[in-house]
Design a protein around this motif. Structure first.
Motif, PDB file in Angstrom:
ATOM      1  N   ARG A   1       9.680 -34.083   4.412  1.00  0.00           N
ATOM      2  CA  ARG A   1      10.626 -34.146   3.310  1.00  0.00           C
ATOM      3  C   ARG A   1      10.477 -35.475   2.572  1.00  0.00           C
ATOM      4  O   ARG A   1      10.119 -36.488   3.160  1.00  0.00           O
ATOM      5  CB  ARG A   1      12.076 -34.022   3.827  1.00  0.00           C
ATOM      6  CG  ARG A   1      12.373 -32.744   4.575  1.00  0.00           C
ATOM      7  CD  ARG A   1      12.410 -31.536   3.667  1.00  0.00           C
ATOM      8  NE  ARG A   1      12.880 -30.344   4.362  1.00  0.00           N
ATOM      9  CZ  ARG A   1      12.070 -29.485   5.000  1.00  0.00           C
ATOM     10  NH1 ARG A   1      10.758 -29.687   5.016  1.00  0.00           N
ATOM     11  NH2 ARG A   1      12.582 -28.416   5.605  1.00  0.00           N
ATOM     12  N   GLU A   2      10.809 -35.468   1.294  1.00  0.00           N
ATOM     13  CA  GLU A   2      10.708 -36.686   0.492  1.00  0.00           C
ATOM     14  C   GLU A   2      11.568 -37.798   1.077  1.00  0.00           C
ATOM     15  O   GLU A   2      11.190 -38.973   1.049  1.00  0.00           O
ATOM     16  CB  GLU A   2      11.125 -36.392  -0.946  1.00  0.00           C
ATOM     17  CG  GLU A   2      10.946 -37.574  -1.886  1.00  0.00           C
ATOM     18  CD  GLU A   2      11.272 -37.228  -3.325  1.00  0.00           C
ATOM     19  OE1 GLU A   2      11.315 -38.157  -4.160  1.00  0.00           O
ATOM     20  OE2 GLU A   2      11.495 -36.034  -3.607  1.00  0.00           O
ATOM     21  N   ARG A   3      12.711 -37.444   1.657  1.00  0.00           N
ATOM     22  CA  ARG A   3      13.611 -38.455   2.216  1.00  0.00           C
ATOM     23  C   ARG A   3      13.014 -39.172   3.421  1.00  0.00           C
ATOM     24  O   ARG A   3      13.531 -40.214   3.845  1.00  0.00           O
ATOM     25  CB  ARG A   3      14.944 -37.814   2.610  1.00  0.00           C
ATOM     26  CG  ARG A   3      14.849 -36.758   3.703  1.00  0.00           C
ATOM     27  CD  ARG A   3      16.205 -36.145   4.006  1.00  0.00           C
ATOM     28  NE  ARG A   3      16.163 -35.154   5.085  1.00  0.00           N
ATOM     29  CZ  ARG A   3      15.964 -33.862   4.919  1.00  0.00           C
ATOM     30  NH1 ARG A   3      15.763 -33.381   3.701  1.00  0.00           N
ATOM     31  NH2 ARG A   3      15.955 -33.031   5.957  1.00  0.00           N
TER      32      ARG A   3
ATOM     33  N   ASN B  73      12.092 -19.642   6.661  1.00  0.00           N
ATOM     34  CA  ASN B  73      10.870 -19.735   5.851  1.00  0.00           C
ATOM     35  C   ASN B  73       9.620 -19.519   6.705  1.00  0.00           C
ATOM     36  O   ASN B  73       8.641 -18.926   6.250  1.00  0.00           O
ATOM     37  CB  ASN B  73      10.795 -21.097   5.164  1.00  0.00           C
ATOM     38  CG  ASN B  73      11.685 -21.193   3.948  1.00  0.00           C
ATOM     39  OD1 ASN B  73      11.742 -20.267   3.141  1.00  0.00           O
ATOM     40  ND2 ASN B  73      12.399 -22.299   3.810  1.00  0.00           N
ATOM     41  N   LEU B  74       9.665 -20.028   7.935  1.00  0.00           N
ATOM     42  CA  LEU B  74       8.518 -19.864   8.832  1.00  0.00           C
ATOM     43  C   LEU B  74       8.273 -18.383   9.115  1.00  0.00           C
ATOM     44  O   LEU B  74       7.132 -17.915   9.129  1.00  0.00           O
ATOM     45  CB  LEU B  74       8.759 -20.618  10.140  1.00  0.00           C
ATOM     46  CG  LEU B  74       8.985 -22.131  10.020  1.00  0.00           C
ATOM     47  CD1 LEU B  74       9.275 -22.740  11.386  1.00  0.00           C
ATOM     48  CD2 LEU B  74       7.777 -22.808   9.387  1.00  0.00           C
TER      49      LEU B  74
ATOM     50  N   ALA C 190      11.010 -28.610  17.596  1.00  0.00           N
ATOM     51  CA  ALA C 190      10.327 -29.902  17.640  1.00  0.00           C
ATOM     52  C   ALA C 190      11.053 -30.879  18.550  1.00  0.00           C
ATOM     53  O   ALA C 190      10.422 -31.628  19.309  1.00  0.00           O
ATOM     54  CB  ALA C 190      10.223 -30.482  16.230  1.00  0.00           C
ATOM     55  N   ALA C 191      12.380 -30.882  18.515  1.00  0.00           N
ATOM     56  CA  ALA C 191      13.150 -31.758  19.400  1.00  0.00           C
ATOM     57  C   ALA C 191      12.922 -31.384  20.859  1.00  0.00           C
ATOM     58  O   ALA C 191      12.744 -32.250  21.723  1.00  0.00           O
ATOM     59  CB  ALA C 191      14.632 -31.687  19.049  1.00  0.00           C
TER      60      ALA C 191
ATOM     61  N   GLN D 247       3.313 -36.119  13.112  1.00  0.00           N
ATOM     62  CA  GLN D 247       3.209 -34.664  12.989  1.00  0.00           C
ATOM     63  C   GLN D 247       4.321 -34.199  12.062  1.00  0.00           C
ATOM     64  O   GLN D 247       5.493 -34.424  12.327  1.00  0.00           O
ATOM     65  CB  GLN D 247       3.348 -34.020  14.370  1.00  0.00           C
ATOM     66  CG  GLN D 247       3.225 -32.508  14.384  1.00  0.00           C
ATOM     67  CD  GLN D 247       3.466 -31.945  15.769  1.00  0.00           C
ATOM     68  OE1 GLN D 247       4.415 -31.202  16.001  1.00  0.00           O
ATOM     69  NE2 GLN D 247       2.626 -32.320  16.726  1.00  0.00           N
ATOM     70  N   LEU D 248       3.938 -33.534  10.963  1.00  0.00           N
ATOM     71  CA  LEU D 248       4.900 -33.122   9.955  1.00  0.00           C
ATOM     72  C   LEU D 248       5.237 -31.641  10.083  1.00  0.00           C
ATOM     73  O   LEU D 248       4.351 -30.811  10.296  1.00  0.00           O
ATOM     74  CB  LEU D 248       4.354 -33.407   8.556  1.00  0.00           C
ATOM     75  CG  LEU D 248       4.108 -34.884   8.236  1.00  0.00           C
ATOM     76  CD1 LEU D 248       3.485 -35.027   6.853  1.00  0.00           C
ATOM     77  CD2 LEU D 248       5.401 -35.685   8.326  1.00  0.00           C
ATOM     78  N   LEU D 249       6.524 -31.343   9.940  1.00  0.00           N
ATOM     79  CA  LEU D 249       7.009 -29.973  10.031  1.00  0.00           C
ATOM     80  C   LEU D 249       7.485 -29.510   8.666  1.00  0.00           C
ATOM     81  O   LEU D 249       8.112 -30.269   7.940  1.00  0.00           O
ATOM     82  CB  LEU D 249       8.215 -29.879  10.978  1.00  0.00           C
ATOM     83  CG  LEU D 249       8.061 -30.303  12.426  1.00  0.00           C
ATOM     84  CD1 LEU D 249       9.426 -30.296  13.070  1.00  0.00           C
ATOM     85  CD2 LEU D 249       7.127 -29.366  13.139  1.00  0.00           C
TER      86      LEU D 249
END
Length: 333
Positions: free
Chosen positions: A176-178, A102-103, A203-204, A194-196
């Motif tokens: 994510r909602e979870r 998607n990115l 990110a890891a 920080q949201l991805l």
């Protein structure tokens, strides 16, 4: 006098393999870059898969894909169990030909192409399900964070180890909602979040890089991506734990079949996910915090930016390559 041929062949071959991996991820990145921003994630992924599979034909290994594009009936190339390579050491292969489809499709940061190698039988056979993960960087006390501890406890422990306040820490997780409760509790504890949108391998890895801007990665994401991240974290002396998450009995049974008699619900350490000697390579497709993306200099020239690592030496190399397509044949660079 020691005969150098008795101690060097594996080491030399190993170093050569690390550099050959860069050619594989470069080929996939260049192919998928042609689809950047076009909104066609499947086409971008397909281009990366085809280019990566072709590039493996020149790599001197006897390779078997253990983390790939899915089962043989789901994926025409780089499927689990597929044999690749031109012959050589027996290796297991973990791939994500385009991490962040998607990115790439939306021309957003942090799309990368990823490959990891390990000695035969040393990668976790992870089905395509979710994995709960927690990752921190190097130079920290063993067990500074734990997947079974609360996010508040982990943040306090990490802040103490880093001699910082919790308010100085950055937690990275997928948007994510979870993860709503995880995000709310981390912010209430004082941490920044920080949201991805996608791409948790990069990110890891960012937790282990100076200036990566991430102190702690936590949350659930794909199990195959977890194994790829573990390979990189091994090379960079970070810490990581994981646990497979099951949505139904069919997933649990599939994981049990792949677990070689081990409990598929067990807490996984780094060496459970990626053991032995590990090699890792990634090339940027779109520019992000880890790597710059593919740079098109002209219709026949491009520049790529990659990272390649070896767990045996702990060496991390950043490689900038200049490609002249007018000089290339059908073989990868």
């Amino acid at each position: 006098m020691i005969d150098p041929t008795s101690v060097l062949p594996y080491r030399v071959t190993d170093r050569n393999l690390a550099l050959e991996l860069v050619r594989v991820t470069e080929a996939a990145a260049i192919a998928s870059d042609r689809w950047t921003g076009r909104g066609l994630k499947n086409d971008a992924d397909g281009a990366a898969v085809q280019a990566m599979r072709a590039a493996f034909d020149t790599v001197a290994i006897d390779g078997i894909v253990t983390i790939g594009e899915g089962e043989m009936d789901e994926a025409p190339m780089l499927y689990i169990g597929e044999k690749v390579g031109s012959g050589g050491p027996a290796m297991d292969i973990a791939v994500d030909p385009l991490e962040g489809t998607n990115l790439c499709a939306k021309s957003l940061p942090n799309a990368i192409t990823v490959v990891a190698l390990a000695e035969r039988g040393k990668f976790l056979h992870a089905p395509d399900i979710y994995m709960e993960k927690i990752v921190v960087g190097p130079d920290l006390p063993d067990g500074v964070v734990n997947l079974d501890s609360s996010i508040e406890e982990n943040l306090r422990s990490l802040a103490k180890a880093k001699k910082r306040d919790v308010s100085d820490l950055v937690l990275c997780t997928l948007d994510r909602e979870r993860h709503q409760e995880l995000i709310a509790r981390a912010r209430q504890a004082g941490a920044r979040v920080q949201l991805l949108s996608d791409g948790d391998v990069a990110a890891a890895i960012a937790t282990c890089i100076d200036g990566g801007g991430v102190d702690l990665y936590a949350g659930s994401g794909g199990a195959p991506e977890g194994v790829l991240a573990a390979a990189a974290i091994r090379c960079m002396n970070g810490q990581m734990q994981g646990r497979l998450l099951f949505e139904d009995d069919a997933q649990r049974e599939r994981a049990r079949e792949m677990a070689d008699g081990k409990d598929p619900t067990r807490l996984l350490g780094l060496h459970d996910m990626a053991a032995g000697h590990v090699l890792f390579s990634a090339t940027g497709v779109t520019t992000g915090s880890l790597l710059k993306g593919v740079e098109r200099i002209s219709p026949t020239r491009a520049k790529t930016h990659s990272i390649v690592m070896r767990s045996k030496s702990g060496t991390v190399r950043y490689i900038e390559s200049h490609h002249d397509f007018s000089l290339k044949t059908n073989r990868p660079s």
